[in-house]
Motif scaffolding. Structure first.
Motif, short mmCIF file in Angstrom:
data_model
loop_
_atom_site.label_atom_id
_atom_site.label_comp_id
_atom_site.label_asym_id
_atom_site.label_seq_id
_atom_site.Cartn_x
_atom_site.Cartn_y
_atom_site.Cartn_z
N PRO A 274 0.80 -1.23 0.00
CA PRO A 274 0.00 0.00 0.00
C PRO A 274 0.84 1.28 0.00
O PRO A 274 0.47 2.27 -0.65
CB PRO A 274 -0.84 -0.13 1.28
CG PRO A 274 -1.00 -1.60 1.46
CD PRO A 274 0.31 -2.18 1.04
N LEU B 42 2.11 1.78 -3.56
CA LEU B 42 1.04 2.23 -4.46
C LEU B 42 0.75 3.72 -4.25
O LEU B 42 0.54 4.46 -5.22
CB LEU B 42 -0.22 1.40 -4.24
CG LEU B 42 -0.13 -0.09 -4.62
CD1 LEU B 42 -1.45 -0.79 -4.33
CD2 LEU B 42 0.27 -0.28 -6.08
N GLU C 163 1.34 6.10 -7.40
CA GLU C 163 0.16 6.78 -7.93
C GLU C 163 0.12 8.26 -7.55
O GLU C 163 -0.88 8.94 -7.80
CB GLU C 163 -1.10 6.05 -7.45
CG GLU C 163 -1.21 4.65 -8.01
CD GLU C 163 -2.28 3.81 -7.32
OE1 GLU C 163 -3.11 4.37 -6.57
OE2 GLU C 163 -2.28 2.57 -7.52
N GLU D 78 -5.87 4.20 1.36
CA GLU D 78 -5.37 3.11 0.50
C GLU D 78 -5.56 1.75 1.16
O GLU D 78 -6.01 0.80 0.52
CB GLU D 78 -3.89 3.35 0.18
CG GLU D 78 -3.30 2.38 -0.83
CD GLU D 78 -3.86 2.56 -2.24
OE1 GLU D 78 -3.70 1.63 -3.05
OE2 GLU D 78 -4.47 3.61 -2.52
N ARG E 231 -9.11 0.26 1.12
CA ARG E 231 -9.64 -0.31 -0.14
C ARG E 231 -8.71 -1.38 -0.72
O ARG E 231 -9.03 -1.99 -1.74
CB ARG E 231 -9.83 0.81 -1.17
CG ARG E 231 -8.54 1.44 -1.68
CD ARG E 231 -8.76 2.66 -2.56
NE ARG E 231 -7.51 3.13 -3.13
CZ ARG E 231 -7.18 3.09 -4.42
NH1 ARG E 231 -8.03 2.57 -5.29
NH2 ARG E 231 -6.02 3.54 -4.85
N PHE E 232 -7.59 -1.62 -0.05
CA PHE E 232 -6.51 -2.43 -0.63
C PHE E 232 -6.98 -3.81 -1.10
O PHE E 232 -6.70 -4.23 -2.22
CB PHE E 232 -5.36 -2.56 0.37
CG PHE E 232 -4.17 -3.30 -0.17
CD1 PHE E 232 -3.37 -2.74 -1.16
CD2 PHE E 232 -3.85 -4.56 0.30
CE1 PHE E 232 -2.27 -3.42 -1.65
CE2 PHE E 232 -2.75 -5.25 -0.19
CZ PHE E 232 -1.96 -4.68 -1.17
N LYS E 233 -7.71 -4.53 -0.23
CA LYS E 233 -8.11 -5.90 -0.58
C LYS E 233 -9.11 -5.95 -1.74
O LYS E 233 -9.29 -6.99 -2.36
CB LYS E 233 -8.71 -6.59 0.64
CG LYS E 233 -7.68 -7.04 1.66
CD LYS E 233 -8.34 -7.95 2.69
CE LYS E 233 -7.36 -8.43 3.73
NZ LYS E 233 -7.95 -9.40 4.64
N ASP E 234 -9.77 -4.81 -2.01
CA ASP E 234 -10.77 -4.76 -3.08
C ASP E 234 -10.20 -4.27 -4.40
O ASP E 234 -10.93 -4.18 -5.40
CB ASP E 234 -11.93 -3.84 -2.67
CG ASP E 234 -12.66 -4.37 -1.44
OD1 ASP E 234 -12.81 -5.60 -1.34
OD2 ASP E 234 -13.07 -3.56 -0.59
N LEU E 235 -8.91 -3.95 -4.42
CA LEU E 235 -8.30 -3.48 -5.67
C LEU E 235 -8.31 -4.60 -6.71
O LEU E 235 -8.07 -5.77 -6.38
CB LEU E 235 -6.86 -3.01 -5.43
CG LEU E 235 -6.69 -1.74 -4.58
CD1 LEU E 235 -5.21 -1.50 -4.29
CD2 LEU E 235 -7.28 -0.53 -5.30
N ILE F 205 -5.38 -7.58 -7.15
CA ILE F 205 -4.36 -7.26 -6.15
C ILE F 205 -3.56 -8.51 -5.76
O ILE F 205 -2.34 -8.44 -5.53
CB ILE F 205 -4.96 -6.55 -4.92
CG1 ILE F 205 -3.84 -5.95 -4.06
CG2 ILE F 205 -5.84 -7.48 -4.09
CD1 ILE F 205 -2.98 -4.93 -4.76
N LYS G 140 -1.00 -9.09 -8.43
CA LYS G 140 0.06 -8.08 -8.36
C LYS G 140 1.04 -8.39 -7.24
O LYS G 140 2.26 -8.30 -7.40
CB LYS G 140 -0.56 -6.69 -8.15
CG LYS G 140 0.44 -5.55 -8.22
CD LYS G 140 -0.27 -4.22 -8.40
CE LYS G 140 0.75 -3.13 -8.70
NZ LYS G 140 0.12 -1.88 -9.14
#
Length: 283
Positions: A16, A19, A23, A213, A216-220, A223, A226
């Motif tokens: 996270p 990212l 980003e 971040e 929402r991380f697990k819903d990216l 993921i 990645k």
């Protein structure tokens, strides 16, 4: 643009942060967050906090609490991972040892004194009712050093995060005998007192961006794929890890600080307990 230097282990827990940097989410809030990897783990990060090499560390809970006891002028500003860390207990693939019980009175490889691998060797010893006064250690700095030490029989076992070492188990470099979970939330975010005094607003903004971040991380999308690619992991292992891992956006509880101190005191790793206020700072 103000720079905040952050240190952490080069492991999947910290994606996270990367990212947010890639980003430009920190940059959008006027922050230049620079990340530095610390393969040597908590002991190396404690040294870097003390010297001012970094402003903030994503660090093991028990490691920073013990080092604050020892004079590290830093405080915990938030829990990062709210679930336990699963420490694998590893031997060389060709080792004669087949069970953790057989490792009594052998030598543990540790990254540094005061590191997670050092402290958890005491927790593990207590779990098996060994006399912790008899523990022996070989300082190996990092995972590569542990591979060398175990292969050359300079140390007989090594404790490190289960999934980070899984590729070495799969390649039959290590053999894992058992797991030893931490009895508390495993990673916290700590900042130097100097940074807390001079940059509280910027540190608060940094946490707000990071927490958005991690929420929402697990819903990216994709993921797990990645993570598997970036950290050289099997997809099924990453999926298992994601199931048992939760990111936190809250401050470490007083109860957990007391629990860590009680354990460190019981293991004679600290001489007395300190007030909870010595360890946390609420931004």
């Amino acid at each position: 643009m103000k720079t905040i230097k952050v240190g952490g282990v080069p492991e999947h827990f910290n994606l996270p942060w990367h990212l947010c940097i890639e980003e430009k989410l920190f940059e959008a809030k006027g922050l230049n967050v620079i990340w530095k990897d610390f393969p040597g783990g908590t002991g190396a990060m404690n040294q870097a906090l003390r010297s001012g090499e970094i402003d903030v560390a994503v660090i093991l809970t028990e490691g920073i609490i013990k080092d604050i006891h020892a004079g590290n002028n830093s405080k915990i500003i938030q829990t990062y991972i709210g679930t336990p860390l699963i420490w694998g207990i590893h031997v060389a693939a060709a080792s004669k040892y087949k069970s953790v019980e057989e490792l009594k009175n052998t030598k543990a490889a540790i990254s540094r004194n005061g590191s997670g691998s050092h402290l958890m060797a005491y927790v593990n010893a207590q779990n098996y009712e060994w006399d912790t006064k008899n523990l022996q250690f070989e300082i190996v700095k990092d995972l590569d050093g542990a591979v060398k030490a175990l292969s050359e029989d300079k140390a007989q076992y090594f404790m490190w995060e289960h999934f980070t070492t899984k590729p070495l188990v799969d390649k039959r470099i290590f053999r894992r005998l058992a797991d030893c979970p931490t009895p508390w939330s495993c990673f916290v975010i700590a900042a130097r007192n100097e940074s807390l005094k001079n940059e509280p607003e910027r540190l608060r903004t940094m946490l707000e961006v990071l927490n958005d971040e991690t929420n929402r991380f697990k819903d990216l999308p994709k993921i797990a794929e990645k993570l598997a690619e970036k950290y050289d992991q099997k997809l099924e292992d990453i999926k298992k890890w994601l199931e048992i891992t939760s990111w936190s956006q809250e401050q470490l509880s007083e109860n957990e600080i007391e629990k860590v101190q009680d354990k460190l005191l019981e293991l004679n790793l600290i001489s007395k307990k300190m007030p909870v206020s010595e360890f946390i700072h609420n931004l």
